[in-house]
Design an enzyme around this catalytic site. Sequence first.
Site, PDB file in Angstrom:
ATOM      1  N   TYR A 148       0.652  -1.279  -0.017  1.00  0.00           N
ATOM      2  CA  TYR A 148       0.005   0.027   0.017  1.00  0.00           C
ATOM      3  C   TYR A 148       0.805   1.240  -0.014  1.00  0.00           C
ATOM      4  O   TYR A 148       0.258   2.245  -0.609  1.00  0.00           O
ATOM      5  CB  TYR A 148      -0.910   0.091   1.183  1.00  0.00           C
ATOM      6  CG  TYR A 148      -2.168  -0.861   0.784  1.00  0.00           C
ATOM      7  CD1 TYR A 148      -2.917  -0.786  -0.164  1.00  0.00           C
ATOM      8  CD2 TYR A 148      -2.527  -2.065   1.935  1.00  0.00           C
ATOM      9  CE1 TYR A 148      -4.234  -1.377  -0.446  1.00  0.00           C
ATOM     10  CE2 TYR A 148      -3.617  -2.978   1.209  1.00  0.00           C
ATOM     11  CZ  TYR A 148      -4.171  -2.634   0.449  1.00  0.00           C
ATOM     12  OH  TYR A 148      -5.448  -3.291   0.007  1.00  0.00           O
ATOM     13  N   GLU A 169      -0.198 -27.212  14.381  1.00  0.00           N
ATOM     14  CA  GLU A 169      -0.782 -26.763  12.956  1.00  0.00           C
ATOM     15  C   GLU A 169      -1.882 -25.679  13.454  1.00  0.00           C
ATOM     16  O   GLU A 169      -1.739 -24.588  13.159  1.00  0.00           O
ATOM     17  CB  GLU A 169      -1.257 -27.834  12.087  1.00  0.00           C
ATOM     18  CG  GLU A 169      -1.705 -26.797  10.783  1.00  0.00           C
ATOM     19  CD  GLU A 169      -2.298 -27.952   9.862  1.00  0.00           C
ATOM     20  OE1 GLU A 169      -1.882 -28.997   9.656  1.00  0.00           O
ATOM     21  OE2 GLU A 169      -2.869 -27.402   8.799  1.00  0.00           O
ATOM     22  N   ASP A 188      -2.465 -31.568  10.863  1.00  0.00           N
ATOM     23  CA  ASP A 188      -3.491 -32.566  10.424  1.00  0.00           C
ATOM     24  C   ASP A 188      -3.133 -33.700   9.904  1.00  0.00           C
ATOM     25  O   ASP A 188      -1.934 -33.729   9.051  1.00  0.00           O
ATOM     26  CB  ASP A 188      -4.382 -31.655   9.540  1.00  0.00           C
ATOM     27  CG  ASP A 188      -5.241 -30.423  10.250  1.00  0.00           C
ATOM     28  OD1 ASP A 188      -5.440 -30.425  11.314  1.00  0.00           O
ATOM     29  OD2 ASP A 188      -5.590 -29.677   9.455  1.00  0.00           O
TER      30      ASP A 188
END
Lengths: 349, 505
Positions: free
Chosen positions: A95, A188, A240
């Site tokens: 930006y 995680e 996972d």
Amino acid sequence: MSEQKPVDTLKAIGLRITEAITEGRFPVVDLPNRGTDNIEFDAELNQFVLGESKVKRDSSNLKHIRSFAQLTWVAYFAKQLLDSNRTSSLRDLYYSSEAFEVRFNDQGESDRIITDLECLTGQPREAFGIYPEEHSSVFGSVKMNYTVPGYEGREVDLTLSPDGLPIGRALMTAEPAETDAKMILAVESGGMFSRLIETKAWKRFRAILVQLGGQPPRSTRTLMRKLHEAFDLPVFLFTDGDPWGMHIAQVVKSGSANAAHISGLTIPNAKWIGVTPADIREYSLPSEPMSSVDLKRLDELARDIRYTGHIWQKHIAEFRSLRRKAEQQAFSRYGTDFVVETYLPDKLE
Amino acid sequence: MTVINQSVEGFRSISPAEFFYRNRQMAGFGNSTQSVYSTLRELVENSLDACEDAQCIPKIRITIDSLPSDVLSIRVADNGTGLPYQQVPEAFGRVLYGSKYDQKQKRGTFGLGVTMAILYGQITADSPVFIHTQNSSGPGRIYSLLIDVEKNLPIIENEREKSRSKDGTTVAITLRGDLKRAKERVVEYIRLTTIASPHAVIEFGFDGESTEVVGGWSHKVPDAPVSSKPHPRVADLELLRRMMARSPSTKIHDFLVDSFQQVGTRTATRFLKFVGIDPGLRIESLTRADITSLSLSLRRFDGFGPPDSRCLSPIGEEAFLLSVESLFSNSWMQYSKRSPSEWQGHPFFVEGIIAVGNEFPKGDTPTLYRFANRVPLLYDASDDILTKSVKRLNWKHYGISVPMPVALFIHFGSTKVPYRAAGKQSLAHMKEIETDVTGLIRSLGRSLRKFACRKEQSKRDARKMQEFSEMFKIVTKYGPALAEVEPPSSTTHMVRSLFEVNTDV
């Protein structure tokens, strides 16, 4: 990695550019080729590295001028950060560019130019005070000393907040002082991270907890490696139970193709404890069928040089025959404390 | 014949003068504005032709003055050869007088046009024509003439000796007309005339106001076209009979060789064998059937060479470009021509210019300026074969993707111009002409397409350079800022030299 101070490296780039223009030449820079054909796996370092091939970025080339200008400005912006002791997020930099009349099509483009700067200087963006937006967190019985300006020498205890401490520039550059932890346990999901704090599992396992939050930012990997080296602690990775979770662990171990130009991020000795395909079967975890995308990812990983080890190939084979996946949260089926009481002790012993 | 005359009561013949007066719109005198234009045009064409005969730079002076009760006086003075005195009354005062079958490109065909103008003046303003001419044979003469419409004969009102400062002719016709309404067309006609005759200098003034001068773009008198005998394919039955009437005792073989171009003794022999007529036969002994068969065969026989094109007078690339450029400020133009060809035995050529410039209206098809035998055509554009050929092309394929200020100037020249009507305003559809005109327009169109591509390319290049320059400015600004040194002085020369090859289109 360059021996120069980051600010001097940047200044040198500016000088080379100015010199060329003063002599009436269009400046040219050499960047290591980041193309996939120039990324090699260094077995000794156990990480991806860039090969010898270089590409020229020539400011007289109509196709290069835009990225050359962007690179010049990003270098200038980085030097401003260092000069004024500020940091910036990747997003913030994107930006800010508008105010300098430098155009980027999207943040992806400015992120790539920052990667160009890392390649050109051989230093990670964090060295120039540029961080990703997302923060992952750390919690554990560790004392560190800040080195950031204004906080030099101040000690921080990583159990300070029950939410964990965000890993930013300050923690990444802080010096490890002392710990009574025996291991680093990186998980995680944020949910699992919170649970391990709440249930005082960190005390029980004497673990420094790290929340990875998907593919971890480099600052997190840097901090983990620093703690791992300073205190000689083993690193365990708990993700996972799917190809993506397995690969998060792999990247922490061996590095990513995206950051092949950066060294000092990998932890080759880190160990993936699960959720493995065998766990899904043995603990009868609630699971879902794998999608075609998951299976395709498995095929890719099967061919990946980082997965040549016997254990990895075995995991992949088991996933393939199981054709199911499970999230960390799947353990909730057996009550909230099952992970802490049963699963983790099984795995960490 | 006598039987018919007796049985149709009240039937009588009319003279050509009366016929044309009754059908004056055919000759371009349909309304008062067009009549002003047509009158001026006939006079100017005759003047330009006279100067061409004299091989001098035409200096023509036009004055048009309004008189009371909607009457105008149109006066055209030239510096040509002047007219043979004894022929003046007949030449001006009799419709279809000048029946010369002269095979060369001319603007006017002395005969109908100017007589029609005189007739129109006589009837609408009750005024004679004044002709003041002087040739090399002696002091000039001035005539005032009327036309006896019924008898188709000139009436000399007055004739006397009057010297002129130089050789040349001045004609003044008074007729009904509105100068205010006709002015715009008249000025356009005068300006465009100098495109087709770039060497002509025309001075003009209205109602005693200060005069204006246009033309004189080129200082070279164009080569005079060479008169030639008619080509055999031109000979229709009527022409053939008239030519034969001049030499009844000549043998047919010699008649052909003497009367036509592209016919030598060998060709004449071959041709007569083709028709099956004895070469030794005398003209007077030919039967009507023989003559009919001859006329048909002259047009069918494929052993004649193409007609001689030295009798044509194209404007030419240099002069044409010069005149268009002098009248319109163009950013680009291209000339093209077709090699001479023939329509029914008449040699012709087409040449043209395609031009891009802000003075032309923007459009999907080019604005067309038509010229025939060095005369601009202003009326009846929609029926014209040139207009139709331009309209028929898909100009998107020739670089006009968005409306563009493009103009086409097309000049058709021939020993005979196939006008659709006696007003001489639009060209009729002849297959041979259409083919060549289309070919010419396509070739000009291809030039336009190339130009448009180059322009588009250089626009793209300019844009690229602009973008590059902006980007390089960032390098020259932040590079030195990064090094904490002063920025180098201007780098525009570096950028320019990088793009030099591309921007020099």
